[in-house]
Write a protein that holds these residues in place. Structure first.
Motif, PDB file in Angstrom:
ATOM      1  N   HIS A   1      95.203  52.551  38.487  1.00 37.99           N
ATOM      2  CA  HIS A   1      96.164  52.034  39.142  1.00 37.99           C
ATOM      3  C   HIS A   1      96.556  50.942  38.059  1.00 37.99           C
ATOM      4  N   ALA A   2      97.931  50.506  37.841  1.00 39.44           N
ATOM      5  CA  ALA A   2      98.141  49.724  36.710  1.00 39.44           C
ATOM      6  C   ALA A   2      98.667  48.261  37.610  1.00 39.44           C
ATOM      7  N   TYR A   3      98.182  47.336  37.431  1.00 35.89           N
ATOM      8  CA  TYR A   3      98.821  45.954  37.953  1.00 35.89           C
ATOM      9  C   TYR A   3     100.094  45.456  37.008  1.00 35.89           C
ATOM     10  N   ALA A   4     101.066  45.170  37.670  1.00 37.84           N
ATOM     11  CA  ALA A   4     102.124  44.656  36.776  1.00 37.84           C
ATOM     12  C   ALA A   4     101.919  43.202  36.637  1.00 37.84           C
ATOM     13  N   SER A   5     100.988  42.203  37.004  1.00 37.82           N
ATOM     14  CA  SER A   5     100.522  41.031  36.787  1.00 37.82           C
ATOM     15  C   SER A   5      99.504  40.618  37.285  1.00 37.82           C
ATOM     16  N   LEU A   6      98.849  39.475  36.599  1.00 36.72           N
ATOM     17  CA  LEU A   6      97.566  39.132  36.991  1.00 36.72           C
ATOM     18  C   LEU A   6      97.682  38.428  38.511  1.00 36.72           C
ATOM     19  N   ASP A   7      98.883  37.931  38.736  1.00 36.78           N
ATOM     20  CA  ASP A   7      98.910  37.406  40.127  1.00 36.78           C
ATOM     21  C   ASP A   7      98.931  38.389  41.061  1.00 36.78           C
ATOM     22  N   GLU A   8      99.510  39.558  40.637  1.00 29.25           N
ATOM     23  CA  GLU A   8      99.495  40.841  41.975  1.00 29.25           C
ATOM     24  C   GLU A   8      97.908  41.125  42.199  1.00 29.25           C
ATOM     25  N   ALA A   9      97.429  40.960  41.086  1.00 28.16           N
ATOM     26  CA  ALA A   9      95.717  41.434  41.093  1.00 28.16           C
ATOM     27  C   ALA A   9      95.109  40.390  41.707  1.00 28.16           C
ATOM     28  N   VAL A  10      95.219  39.408  41.731  1.00 28.14           N
ATOM     29  CA  VAL A  10      94.735  37.928  42.494  1.00 28.14           C
ATOM     30  C   VAL A  10      95.134  38.168  43.934  1.00 28.14           C
ATOM     31  N   ARG A  11      96.320  38.579  44.065  1.00 29.40           N
ATOM     32  CA  ARG A  11      96.673  38.864  45.553  1.00 29.40           C
ATOM     33  C   ARG A  11      95.869  39.905  46.277  1.00 29.40           C
ATOM     34  N   ASP A  12      95.480  41.064  45.452  1.00 27.39           N
ATOM     35  CA  ASP A  12      94.391  42.023  46.110  1.00 27.39           C
ATOM     36  C   ASP A  12      93.135  41.753  46.149  1.00 27.39           C
ATOM     37  N   CYS A  13      92.713  40.796  45.313  1.00 23.04           N
ATOM     38  CA  CYS A  13      91.344  40.390  45.225  1.00 23.04           C
ATOM     39  C   CYS A  13      90.960  39.101  44.878  1.00 23.04           C
TER      40      CYS A  13
END
Length: 325
Positions: free
Chosen positions: A162-174
């Motif tokens: 899985h490729a996240y578009a941004s760190l903020d998107e990743a933080v929303r997941d975890c």
């Protein structure tokens, strides 16, 4: 291996971004500390810089030296342990000689090596004025990376593509994220201080060589000879801010000639492949925690040409930042 985050049945406590040696080693350290971990990466093994690397223990183009040296020493101890406890991991103990045109003082990382010593000039190839000898470790990435992946999964970790578009998107997941994305951090973070150092290597059939050689002063890029079980990796180039991963056939004869000066048997060795990797260089390794809205990101990238060399030391330091209250 799951295709993406939706396959996660039990939510992860920590999300590790990056499927190279930094990400996998960090994930394993966190799992061993009792955390539930999911790794998310664009690719594993063949799609990583780690897979292309000659991958021997040697702190190269990683700064600052005062910080790098203890991380490298930690990794050295872990690789030494793996040669004893996990022969299936693909870590080989190798005598290593680094040569110089004239006297060179010991590097900062040499102080705690068990057998670092100067080499008499009479024992060096013709034309070299000084040398250092020490034990290093060659990591056969085609064996070691799959072994690391198995260790992560056996410890309860999940590997997802899985490729996240941004760190903020990743933080929303975890809310706890460890960023081990290498050169990808340039866009993901974003971090404009990251740049590529292109490295072309030649893989040849091993004519019976077991010693690692290093020469940073031969011109044309760093020269190194890395003997593995069945082949030898010959390097290489250090082309700053060049990102073309297509091998340049014109560079190959020069790489072989420079290596044959150190090991004449390589002059006629059968060429098996020529590959290019991009080292993720930065003025300093980034290993720090950063508060983001909704969570915390621990950065672990910018290892230059020492990703494998620093892998265990930086992974343990990154895990400590995650685990501290």
């Amino acid at each position: 291996m799951a295709a993406g985050p939706s396959a996660q049945s039990t939510p992860a406590e920590v999300l590790v971004l990056g499927g190279g040696v930094a990400g996998l080693t960090t994930a394993l350290c966190l799992l061993r500390a009792g955390k539930r971990v999911r790794v998310a990466a664009r690719a594993y093994i063949a799609g990583t810089t780690s897979a292309v690397a000659a991958a021997f223990w040697y702190p190269y183009r990683a700064y600052p030296e005062a910080m790098v040296a203890p991380w490298a020493r930690t990794s050295y101890a872990r690789f030494a342990e793996l040669t004893r406890t996990a022969p299936e991991a693909g870590v080989l103990r190798r005598e290593t000689v680094e040569v110089f045109p004239q006297f060179a003082p010991p590097p900062a990382w040499a102080s705690e090596l068990p057998d670092f010593q100067f080499v008499p000039t009479a024992d060096l190839p013709l034309g070299y004025g000084a040398g250092h000898r020490f034990t290093s470790f060659v990591i056969e990435t085609g064996i070691y990376l799959p072994w690391l992946m198995r260790q992560v999964e056996a410890a309860g970790g999940e590997l997802t593509v899985h490729a996240y578009a941004s760190l903020d998107e990743a933080v929303r997941d975890c809310p706890l994220v460890v960023d081990c994305t290498g050169l990808g951090a340039r866009e993901l973070v974003p971090d404009p201080s990251l740049y590529a150092v292109r490295g072309q290597v030649v893989r040849v059939r091993n004519p019976g060589i077991s010693r690692v050689w290093i020469d940073e002063y031969s011109g044309g890029g760093i020269t190194y000879i890395v003997p593995r079980s069945h082949d030898v990796v010959l390097g290489g180039t250090a082309d700053e801010r060049e990102e073309d991963t297509t091998p340049d056939p014109a560079r190959t004869p020069g790489i072989i000639a420079r290596c044959a000066r150190l090991e004449p048997a390589l002059a006629d060795a059968e060429v098996l492949s020529v590959v290019v990797g991009l080292r993720p260089a930065r003025p300093a390794v980034r290993l720090e925690a950063e508060a983001r809205p909704g969570g915390l990101v621990v950065h672990n990238y910018g290892h230059g040409g020492a990703g494998v060399t620093l892998s265990w030391g930086c992974a343990e330091a990154a895990a400590h930042l995650v685990l501290q209250p």
